[in-house]
Design an enzyme around this catalytic site. Sequence first.
Site, PDB file in Angstrom:
ATOM      1  N   SER A 170       0.801  -1.227   0.000  1.00  0.00           N
ATOM      2  CA  SER A 170       0.000   0.000   0.000  1.00  0.00           C
ATOM      3  C   SER A 170       0.839   1.286   0.000  1.00  0.00           C
ATOM      4  CB  SER A 170      -0.956  -0.030   1.198  1.00  0.00           C
ATOM      5  OG  SER A 170      -1.978   0.918   1.041  1.00  0.00           O
ATOM      6  N   ASP A 181      -9.855  -7.106  -3.254  1.00  0.00           N
ATOM      7  CA  ASP A 181      -9.364  -5.740  -3.444  1.00  0.00           C
ATOM      8  C   ASP A 181      -9.721  -5.310  -4.862  1.00  0.00           C
ATOM      9  OD1 ASP A 181      -8.041  -3.345  -3.657  1.00  0.00           O
ATOM     10  OD2 ASP A 181      -6.110  -4.092  -2.978  1.00  0.00           O
ATOM     11  N   HIS A 213      -7.782  -5.597   0.751  1.00  0.00           N
ATOM     12  CA  HIS A 213      -6.581  -4.808   0.480  1.00  0.00           C
ATOM     13  C   HIS A 213      -5.413  -5.264   1.355  1.00  0.00           C
ATOM     14  CE1 HIS A 213      -4.109  -1.519  -0.777  1.00  0.00           C
ATOM     15  NE2 HIS A 213      -4.049  -1.004   0.439  1.00  0.00           N
TER      16      HIS A 213
END
Length: 260
Positions: A160, A211, A238
């Site tokens: 991320s 995701d 995610h």
Amino acid sequence: MPPARSGLGLLLLGALLTLVLYLLLPDAQRRQRSVGARPEEGKRGQWAANATVRRGTAWGEPPVFYREVSAGPRAGGTASPRRPDVLFLHGQAFTSKTWEAVGTLALLAGEGYRAVAIDLPGYGDSPPAEMVATVQGRVAFLDRVFQELGMRRPVLVSPSMSGRFALPFLLAQGDRLAGIVPVAPVGTKDYAAEQYQQVQTPTLILYGDRDKSLGPQALQSLQHLPRHRVAVVPNAGHACYLDNPEDFHRALLGFLRQLK
């Protein structure tokens, strides 16, 4: 039968039964533990129990807090020189503690890898740093982290938000990495396909099947890396390493084992 002999007989019978139960109980316990337990889960528990977590600060500029797990019993207590070091970054809502809590550091240490997780500047126990406000500063930051922690050619795991650090380093100094594992990172659209095509670093593109935003978006760009492979973690969003750590770990270890 006289009462004395009857009582003695009962005592002997009770002692015999106790001995038989004592001999049979360990075997029964072993069978009970083996039912329904996956081998990898059992090993992970053993590694976690034997793992030693070391926490410290690399006093460079800026200082960086880190967690490191010493190699477990399968590696004889030390990391194997033939296996690359592995450095874990983290997403915006997490810190280095995430990788300790999920069991990733202990698992890799048990396989003979040196596994280290850091708190990025301004997160966890690492103070903010002005230098990471620019792309060049973030590249220089990772370069200093590698030096301070004594990592020559590590594998970089970047989920991320940490893509803001890992991706520019990959494109600028990818030859200094043994591999990279982008986990639905941000910032992939900041670079052109031609730039990715110049990188020869082995890459594992990871994301959860639930995701629907950053994972597929990152894949569109990162698939231009010549030496990439893709692993989609089932039943995971995610933060796929939290939703399904077992399949995440399986994919990560499979990638690490094929690195030279």
